[in-house]
Design an enzyme around this catalytic site. Structure first.
Site, PDB file in Angstrom:
ATOM      1  N   ASP A 139       0.835  -1.186   0.000  1.00  0.00           N
ATOM      2  CA  ASP A 139       0.000   0.000   0.000  1.00  0.00           C
ATOM      3  C   ASP A 139       0.877   1.246   0.000  1.00  0.00           C
ATOM      4  O   ASP A 139       2.040   1.212   0.431  1.00  0.00           O
ATOM      5  CB  ASP A 139      -0.918   0.012   1.224  1.00  0.00           C
ATOM      6  CG  ASP A 139      -1.904  -1.144   1.218  1.00  0.00           C
ATOM      7  OD1 ASP A 139      -2.239  -1.632   0.117  1.00  0.00           O
ATOM      8  OD2 ASP A 139      -2.337  -1.552   2.311  1.00  0.00           O
ATOM      9  N   LYS A 140       0.309   2.356  -0.431  1.00  0.00           N
ATOM     10  CA  LYS A 140       1.048   3.605  -0.563  1.00  0.00           C
ATOM     11  C   LYS A 140       1.862   3.935   0.684  1.00  0.00           C
ATOM     12  O   LYS A 140       3.041   4.290   0.592  1.00  0.00           O
ATOM     13  CB  LYS A 140       0.075   4.746  -0.859  1.00  0.00           C
ATOM     14  CG  LYS A 140       0.711   6.124  -0.882  1.00  0.00           C
ATOM     15  CD  LYS A 140      -0.338   7.212  -1.067  1.00  0.00           C
ATOM     16  CE  LYS A 140       0.273   8.584  -0.980  1.00  0.00           C
ATOM     17  NZ  LYS A 140      -0.740   9.664  -1.097  1.00  0.00           N
TER      18      LYS A 140
END
Length: 323
Positions: A139-140
């Protein structure tokens, strides 16, 4: 850009009666069965000099195979000179330590400035590998280790390892609440029925298994070591929230932290400003897709999680909290 390659081989007598796509997948294990099926349907495969176009066609054994393989450029994104923290690199794979606030793939709201753009600049030939060789995502705002395939054969083998659950991925995390013991979560994960940007534990989801053990307990938090058995979107975040212990700072699955009596102003403010999920991919172990060597890498815990741990530990010691 198109890459062309001739693949030659001979179907074994022991493969008598097999489907053509199955037999060729065994003859050319560096390429997936789905890709080989595409070549058959595109009439790029010949047996004993005769073109064949039916994946279901049975083989007799002993046929000479010629595949006029063609790889279309898989990536439309542009190369960008973005620094990568490279932990390991050879001709076949690349392992990076991803920082927070870096998206892996371009998408809505993130058309560039991603890991993929950086990979295209660092290794231009990776444009010919599906998804620029990215085998699994983070995830970011999750930090830590990612493996990238630099060639199609390497990607094929790494994806097979992932599907067979033969790649080990361990994470460090800090969760809300005091957990009493380690364990595992075996709950399916799918798209949230109302919130389309969220995932959720749902009967209609795909199987998902997360193992966890306690590393350290604090007055109102727990430091965890987690191991993924599967790799669903937001898996650790969703599973921990499902247990009632969402990750610190998680913008999707955790509410605002409730102050605990006696917290220092520094700890209170640090938690208030901790604006990402406290999750870090700390260890990656896999079999090298070409050499077969078992390899393992670790990435140090990022500074923000180290500092949070120090503050939580100090708070626990000052209040004499004893389990």
């Amino acid at each position: 850009m198109t890459q062309q390659l001739e693949l030659e081989g001979v179907i074994s007598d022991s493969q008598l009666g097999q489907r053509l796509d199955q037999a060729l997948a065994e003859c050319f294990p560096d390429y997936s069965r789905s890709r080989i099926k595409e070549w058959i349907l595109a009439e790029r495969v010949s047996l004993n000099g005769k073109t064949v176009a039916k994946p279901r066609e049975k083989v007799m054994g002993g046929e000479a195979v010629l595949i006029q393989a063609e790889f279309e450029e898989e990536v439309a994104a542009k190369p960008q000179d973005i620094a990568l923290d490279i932990v390991y690199e050879d001709d076949d794979i690349l392992v990076i330590n991803k920082p927070a606030d870096l998206v892996v793939h371009p998408g809505a709201g993130n058309h560039d400035g991603t890991v993929l753009n950086a990979l295209l600049h660092h290794c231009p030939s990776i444009a010919n590998v599906p998804r620029a060789g990215i085998v699994h995502r983070l995830d970011k705002d999750t930090t830590g280790l990612m493996v990238v395939a630099k060639t199609i054969p390497a990607q094929t083998h790494l994806v097979a390892q992932l599907q067979a659950r033969e790649i080990t991925r361990e994470y460090e995390a800090i969760a809300l609440g005091v957990m009493t013991a380690g364990g595992h979560v075996d709950e399916p994960i799918g798209r949230h029925p109302q919130r389309r940007t969220h995932m959720a534990v749902t009967e209609l989801g795909k199987p998902a298994v997360t193992h966890y053990r306690i590393r350290e307990k604090f007055r109102a938090h727990t430091r965890l070591r987690l191991r993924l058995e599967t790799g669903r979107t937001h898996q650790i975040r969703v599973h921990m929230a499902h247990l009632g212990h969402p990750l610190v700072g998680d913008p999707l699955y955790s509410g605002r932290p409730r102050p605990v009596k006696g917290w220092s102003e520094e700890l209170r403010e640090f938690l208030r400003r901790f604006n990402r999920q406290a999750l870090h991919a700390a260890m990656l172990r896999l079999e090298h897709p070409i050499t077969g060597e078992m390899m393992q890498w670790t990435a140090p815990i990022p500074d923000d999680m180290v500092r949070l741990t120090e503050l939580l530990r100090r708070d626990t010691e000052e209040h004499g909290f004893d389990y």
